[in-house]
Design a protein around this motif. Structure first.
Motif, PDB file in Angstrom:
ATOM      1  N   ARG A 108       0.818  -1.211   0.000  1.00 25.08           N
ATOM      2  CA  ARG A 108       0.000   0.000   0.000  1.00 25.08           C
ATOM      3  C   ARG A 108       0.855   1.266   0.000  1.00 25.08           C
ATOM      4  O   ARG A 108       0.472   2.288  -0.560  1.00 25.08           O
ATOM      5  CB  ARG A 108      -0.944  -0.002   1.204  1.00 25.08           C
ATOM      6  N   ASP A 109       2.031   1.203   0.616  1.00 23.87           N
ATOM      7  CA  ASP A 109       2.871   2.405   0.683  1.00 23.87           C
ATOM      8  C   ASP A 109       3.281   2.888  -0.701  1.00 23.87           C
ATOM      9  O   ASP A 109       3.436   4.098  -0.931  1.00 23.87           O
ATOM     10  CB  ASP A 109       4.133   2.122   1.517  1.00 23.87           C
ATOM     11  N   THR A 110       3.473   1.985  -1.626  1.00 29.23           N
ATOM     12  CA  THR A 110       3.885   2.375  -2.988  1.00 29.23           C
ATOM     13  C   THR A 110       2.723   2.304  -3.985  1.00 29.23           C
ATOM     14  O   THR A 110       2.590   3.162  -4.852  1.00 29.23           O
ATOM     15  CB  THR A 110       5.016   1.456  -3.481  1.00 29.23           C
ATOM     16  N   VAL A 111       1.877   1.294  -3.845  1.00 28.77           N
ATOM     17  CA  VAL A 111       0.772   1.108  -4.799  1.00 28.77           C
ATOM     18  C   VAL A 111      -0.388   2.049  -4.500  1.00 28.77           C
ATOM     19  O   VAL A 111      -1.086   2.512  -5.396  1.00 28.77           O
ATOM     20  CB  VAL A 111       0.308  -0.362  -4.776  1.00 28.77           C
ATOM     21  N   ALA A 129      -4.319   3.191  -6.936  1.00 26.50           N
ATOM     22  CA  ALA A 129      -4.287   4.656  -6.853  1.00 26.50           C
ATOM     23  C   ALA A 129      -3.021   5.243  -7.466  1.00 26.50           C
ATOM     24  O   ALA A 129      -3.016   6.389  -7.929  1.00 26.50           O
ATOM     25  CB  ALA A 129      -4.422   5.096  -5.389  1.00 26.50           C
ATOM     26  N   ASN A 130      -1.929   4.494  -7.496  1.00 26.74           N
ATOM     27  CA  ASN A 130      -0.655   5.019  -7.991  1.00 26.74           C
ATOM     28  C   ASN A 130      -0.210   4.207  -9.217  1.00 26.74           C
ATOM     29  O   ASN A 130       0.477   3.197  -9.097  1.00 26.74           O
ATOM     30  CB  ASN A 130       0.407   4.927  -6.894  1.00 26.74           C
ATOM     31  N   PRO A 131      -0.606   4.633 -10.436  1.00 21.88           N
ATOM     32  CA  PRO A 131      -0.251   3.871 -11.639  1.00 21.88           C
ATOM     33  C   PRO A 131       1.255   3.748 -11.854  1.00 21.88           C
ATOM     34  O   PRO A 131       1.695   2.811 -12.521  1.00 21.88           O
ATOM     35  CB  PRO A 131      -0.906   4.682 -12.769  1.00 21.88           C
ATOM     36  N   GLU A 136       5.604  -2.779  -9.971  1.00 23.26           N
ATOM     37  CA  GLU A 136       5.789  -3.432  -8.670  1.00 23.26           C
ATOM     38  C   GLU A 136       4.550  -4.232  -8.287  1.00 23.26           C
ATOM     39  O   GLU A 136       4.652  -5.336  -7.734  1.00 23.26           O
ATOM     40  CB  GLU A 136       6.088  -2.371  -7.605  1.00 23.26           C
ATOM     41  N   ALA A 137       3.354  -3.699  -8.605  1.00 18.08           N
ATOM     42  CA  ALA A 137       2.113  -4.416  -8.302  1.00 18.08           C
ATOM     43  C   ALA A 137       2.028  -5.704  -9.115  1.00 18.08           C
ATOM     44  O   ALA A 137       1.642  -6.768  -8.593  1.00 18.08           O
ATOM     45  CB  ALA A 137       0.905  -3.524  -8.593  1.00 18.08           C
ATOM     46  N   ILE A 138       2.409  -5.631 -10.388  1.00 14.15           N
ATOM     47  CA  ILE A 138       2.375  -6.831 -11.233  1.00 14.15           C
ATOM     48  C   ILE A 138       3.333  -7.891 -10.692  1.00 14.15           C
ATOM     49  O   ILE A 138       2.998  -9.085 -10.605  1.00 14.15           O
ATOM     50  CB  ILE A 138       2.726  -6.461 -12.687  1.00 14.15           C
ATOM     51  N   ALA A 139       4.524  -7.462 -10.314  1.00 15.65           N
ATOM     52  CA  ALA A 139       5.509  -8.414  -9.782  1.00 15.65           C
ATOM     53  C   ALA A 139       5.002  -9.062  -8.495  1.00 15.65           C
ATOM     54  O   ALA A 139       5.206 -10.270  -8.265  1.00 15.65           O
ATOM     55  CB  ALA A 139       6.830  -7.697  -9.530  1.00 15.65           C
ATOM     56  N   ALA A 140       4.334  -8.289  -7.656  1.00 14.48           N
ATOM     57  CA  ALA A 140       3.826  -8.827  -6.395  1.00 14.48           C
ATOM     58  C   ALA A 140       2.737  -9.873  -6.635  1.00 14.48           C
ATOM     59  O   ALA A 140       2.710 -10.934  -5.995  1.00 14.48           O
ATOM     60  CB  ALA A 140       3.294  -7.692  -5.523  1.00 14.48           C
ATOM     61  N   GLY A 163      -0.825  -4.905 -16.911  1.00 14.31           N
ATOM     62  CA  GLY A 163      -1.385  -3.616 -16.530  1.00 14.31           C
ATOM     63  C   GLY A 163      -1.970  -2.886 -17.720  1.00 14.31           C
ATOM     64  O   GLY A 163      -1.492  -3.015 -18.841  1.00 14.31           O
ATOM     65  N   GLN A 164      -2.998  -2.100 -17.459  1.00 12.87           N
ATOM     66  CA  GLN A 164      -3.633  -1.294 -18.506  1.00 12.87           C
ATOM     67  C   GLN A 164      -4.048   0.033 -17.870  1.00 12.87           C
ATOM     68  O   GLN A 164      -5.081   0.120 -17.215  1.00 12.87           O
ATOM     69  CB  GLN A 164      -4.840  -2.027 -19.087  1.00 12.87           C
ATOM     70  N   GLY A 165      -3.187   1.064 -18.039  1.00 12.01           N
ATOM     71  CA  GLY A 165      -3.447   2.329 -17.360  1.00 12.01           C
ATOM     72  C   GLY A 165      -3.268   2.153 -15.870  1.00 12.01           C
ATOM     73  O   GLY A 165      -2.205   1.729 -15.390  1.00 12.01           O
ATOM     74  N   ASP A 166      -4.315   2.464 -15.112  1.00 13.60           N
ATOM     75  CA  ASP A 166      -4.257   2.301 -13.654  1.00 13.60           C
ATOM     76  C   ASP A 166      -4.968   1.023 -13.204  1.00 13.60           C
ATOM     77  O   ASP A 166      -5.275   0.861 -12.016  1.00 13.60           O
ATOM     78  CB  ASP A 166      -4.869   3.519 -12.956  1.00 13.60           C
ATOM     79  N   VAL A 167      -5.248   0.125 -14.138  1.00 14.06           N
ATOM     80  CA  VAL A 167      -5.974  -1.116 -13.818  1.00 14.06           C
ATOM     81  C   VAL A 167      -5.040  -2.311 -14.002  1.00 14.06           C
ATOM     82  O   VAL A 167      -4.436  -2.485 -15.066  1.00 14.06           O
ATOM     83  CB  VAL A 167      -7.214  -1.282 -14.710  1.00 14.06           C
ATOM     84  N   LEU A 168      -4.922  -3.082 -12.947  1.00 12.77           N
ATOM     85  CA  LEU A 168      -4.167  -4.330 -12.991  1.00 12.77           C
ATOM     86  C   LEU A 168      -5.130  -5.446 -13.385  1.00 12.77           C
ATOM     87  O   LEU A 168      -6.220  -5.573 -12.797  1.00 12.77           O
ATOM     88  CB  LEU A 168      -3.528  -4.607 -11.641  1.00 12.77           C
ATOM     89  N   ILE A 169      -4.747  -6.274 -14.364  1.00 13.02           N
ATOM     90  CA  ILE A 169      -5.638  -7.311 -14.903  1.00 13.02           C
ATOM     91  C   ILE A 169      -5.005  -8.679 -14.670  1.00 13.02           C
ATOM     92  O   ILE A 169      -3.858  -8.920 -15.038  1.00 13.02           O
ATOM     93  CB  ILE A 169      -5.885  -7.098 -16.415  1.00 13.02           C
ATOM     94  N   VAL A 170      -5.783  -9.565 -14.040  1.00 17.73           N
ATOM     95  CA  VAL A 170      -5.361 -10.943 -13.785  1.00 17.73           C
ATOM     96  C   VAL A 170      -6.282 -11.871 -14.577  1.00 17.73           C
ATOM     97  O   VAL A 170      -7.505 -11.724 -14.534  1.00 17.73           O
ATOM     98  CB  VAL A 170      -5.433 -11.292 -12.285  1.00 17.73           C
ATOM     99  N   SER A 171      -5.691 -12.815 -15.301  1.00 20.43           N
ATOM    100  CA  SER A 171      -6.484 -13.787 -16.063  1.00 20.43           C
ATOM    101  C   SER A 171      -5.789 -15.138 -16.019  1.00 20.43           C
ATOM    102  O   SER A 171      -4.599 -15.244 -15.688  1.00 20.43           O
ATOM    103  CB  SER A 171      -6.664 -13.328 -17.515  1.00 20.43           C
ATOM    104  N   LEU A 172      -6.535 -16.194 -16.341  1.00 16.50           N
ATOM    105  CA  LEU A 172      -5.954 -17.529 -16.396  1.00 16.50           C
ATOM    106  C   LEU A 172      -5.099 -17.671 -17.647  1.00 16.50           C
ATOM    107  O   LEU A 172      -5.457 -17.168 -18.722  1.00 16.50           O
ATOM    108  CB  LEU A 172      -7.059 -18.587 -16.407  1.00 16.50           C
ATOM    109  N   SER A 173      -3.987 -18.357 -17.523  1.00 14.22           N
ATOM    110  CA  SER A 173      -3.149 -18.626 -18.693  1.00 14.22           C
ATOM    111  C   SER A 173      -3.843 -19.648 -19.594  1.00 14.22           C
ATOM    112  O   SER A 173      -4.755 -20.372 -19.163  1.00 14.22           O
ATOM    113  CB  SER A 173      -1.783 -19.148 -18.258  1.00 14.22           C
TER     114      SER A 173
END
Length: 553
Positions: A108-111, A129-131, A136-140, A163-173
């Motif tokens: 949360r401190d960075t993201v 909140a912090n694009p 770092e969010a994707i790596a986490a 990532g897409q803008g300020d939205v992180l997207i998770v999907s099944l491979s």
């Protein structure tokens, strides 16, 4: 000299008599079937005079195993279902949300703050909140991915993160989707089988076809619609917190909520929290029962995990309503009056006894992981099955009589011995089918007809070899002995290759092909046994009594 020791004779005739004894119930099919059905109902629901009379229709000391009749012989219901495997992807994404949320909260401190937003059903969308901290969010989030446990997906992970803008997207491979599709179909197969078995139907055939389809055949069932009613529901039971109640079907439920109609009150809708408290997966048992007013209901019991979650929720929400939801319809929405400990409860509604029984069956069997759409459905009447039985019976009798006449005319007394062995051979086939509980289909009857024709092959080889030995001026005893010795390798070679073919048909085939392979394989085993042991024993017994100086084959 021809010699067979006494203990070998006892073993051969004892084994033959035992298998033929197991085939006897098939001569009294109706009585034995009624006896077996009555025993099952007595075990399930207790004894009644009618059931006791039906059970007494067949002696308890006699075997009661039958050759089960397949769909084409008995009549019944046929369905071809397509499993909507893509429905599971949304549930997988909902299951990932708590893990993704916890991981991002640690950053949360960075993201910055995070919030789940709407997106496609097979993707999880999280706005941060912090694009600038997207990498770092994707790596986490990638750290929570797991390797795929399958041969096709070896070395791959189960999720993809971008990532897409300020939205992180998770999907099944793609590899995980393939593995998920396979697991979904396997689970659907098992649950359909459990539901059909729970209903007490006899010898269903439930098989996978292709990537997403299931063939379901249930002999003896009245209609395809009855089968669809039994297995077509997903029977997904969940317990949700109630936000509000409304009569407006178009009301906006708000974020992370959904609207569901009432099953028993027309025009009434409930806005419910999307995250359920407990689900049907936490159930360990469900039985039809009656409520305090004597109306049909369903009693249920949770496992320890479900009981704890259910108990904690009721303790924290006394005075609040909660909804019992079955397949996105609210069965009831009672108010929590007190802490419900123990993990058991009762589902009430405007049920009939039949409906409460069926709901209990569905809940015990478990929820289908995905919806099934029915591509084909057929109801085969018992009169069509009877026509198939008559056609198979005529074909079998014609083949049987033709072979008997041929052997008698071709080989005289030795041909009669072969005919006796052939009659025993057919009895052995039905005895073995009864022991293993096999299902006899029209192709299976074809396998028996083919076996009748092939059964005398071994005897023909032996008798022709005896003829050759008699031409060399050997005595009858020595000719018979050499005839069996020298024909044995040819008999084994011919039958082993045919048996391998039957085994391949059984391993790679399905449905009717397997039925043909089973009867053909068993017929080969019994044919070789009868040719090598039964016919030889009959000839030896005759020879020891008559001691002929010459023989005519």
């Amino acid at each position: 000299m021809l010699q067979i020791s006494t203990w070998k004779r006892v073993v051969i005739w004892g084994f033959t008599a035992l298998i033929l004894f197991m085939a006897v119930p098939n001569l009294f099919y109706g009585r034995v079937e009624s006896h077996n059905d009555a025993i099952k109902q007595i075990d399930a629901a207790g004894e009644t005079p009618e059931l006791a009379a039906a059970a007494a229709g067949w002696p308890s000391w006699m075997p009661s195993g039958l050759v089960n009749l397949g769909l084409d012989l008995r009549g019944g219901a046929y369905l071809l279902a397509d499993v909507q495997v893509a429905d599971v992807y949304a549930d997988r994404m909902n299951g990932y949300w708590p893990e993704v949320r916890d991981v991002l909260r640690e950053k949360r401190d960075t993201v910055g703050s995070i919030r789940r937003v709407d997106g496609p059903a097979d993707e999880l969308h999280v706005r941060i909140a912090n694009p600038e901290a997207m990498a770092e969010a994707i790596a986490a989030v990638r750290e929570i991915s797991r390797p795929i446990v399958s041969i096709a997906g070896a070395g791959s992970n189960d999720i993809e993160v971008r990532g897409q803008g300020d939205v992180l997207i998770v999907s099944l491979s793609d590899a995980e989707k393939t593995a998920t599709d396979d697991r979904t179909l396997r689970q659907s197969l098992e649950i359909v089988r459990r539901r059909v078995d729970e209903a007490g139907t006899r010898e269903p055939s439930i098989q996978r076809q292709g990537e997403t389809r299931i063939i379901i055949q249930v002999p003896g069932l009245g209609s395809a619609q009855e089968l669809k009613d039994l297995i077509g529901q997903t029977a997904k039971l969940t317990f949700h917190g109630v936000v509000s109640r409304t009569s407006d079907a178009t009301a906006e439920p708000g974020p992370r909520n959904f609207i569901a109609p009432s099953m028993n009150e027309a025009g009434t809708y409930y806005i419910l929290e999307s995250d359920y408290v407990v689900s049907g997966e936490d159930l360990t048992d469900a039985q039809p029962s009656f409520d305090q007013n004597g109306r049909p209901a369903v009693s249920f019991r949770f496992d320890p995990t479900g009981a704890r979650k259910f108990g904690d929720y009721t303790a924290e929400n006394i005075g609040s309503p909660f909804a019992i939801v079955l397949d996105n319809e609210v069965i009831s929405a009672p108010t929590i009056q007190d802490h419900i400990a123990g993990g058991s409860g009762i589902i009430t509604g405007n049920f009939t006894i039949e409906e409460s029984t069926q709901l209990a069956v569905l809940l015990r069997a478990g929820a289908l992981p995905a919806e099934m759409t029915f591509l084909q459905e057929r109801t085969i009447g018992p009169e069509l099955g009877q026509d198939s039985i008559e056609a198979g019976r005529v074909a079998t009798l014609v083949a049987f009589v033709a072979v008997l006449v041929f052997m008698a005319l071709s080989y005289g007394l030795f041909g009669l011995f072969a005919n006796i062995a052939l009659i025993i051979n057919v009895g052995l086939i039905f005895g073995l089918l009864s022991i293993i509980g096999a299902t006899l289909t029209l192709p299976g009857i074809a396998g028996i007809v083919l076996t009748i024709g092939m059964a005398v092959d071994a005897n023909v080889l032996v008798f022709e070899r005896i003829r050759e030995e008699l031409k060399t001026a050997r005595g009858p005893s020595r000719a018979i002995e050499l005839g069996y010795e020298k024909a044995l390798s040819a008999i084994l070679d011919a039958n082993i290759t045919t048996f391998i073919t039957a085994a391949i048909l059984f391993a790679l085939g399905s449905g009717p092909v397997r039925g043909f392979a089973v009867t053909l394989g068993l017929g080969i085993l019994t044919s070789v046994f009868c040719a090598i042991y039964i016919t030889r024993l009959l000839i030896v017994s005759w020879f020891e009594r008559r001691r002929p100086k010459t023989i005519e084959v």
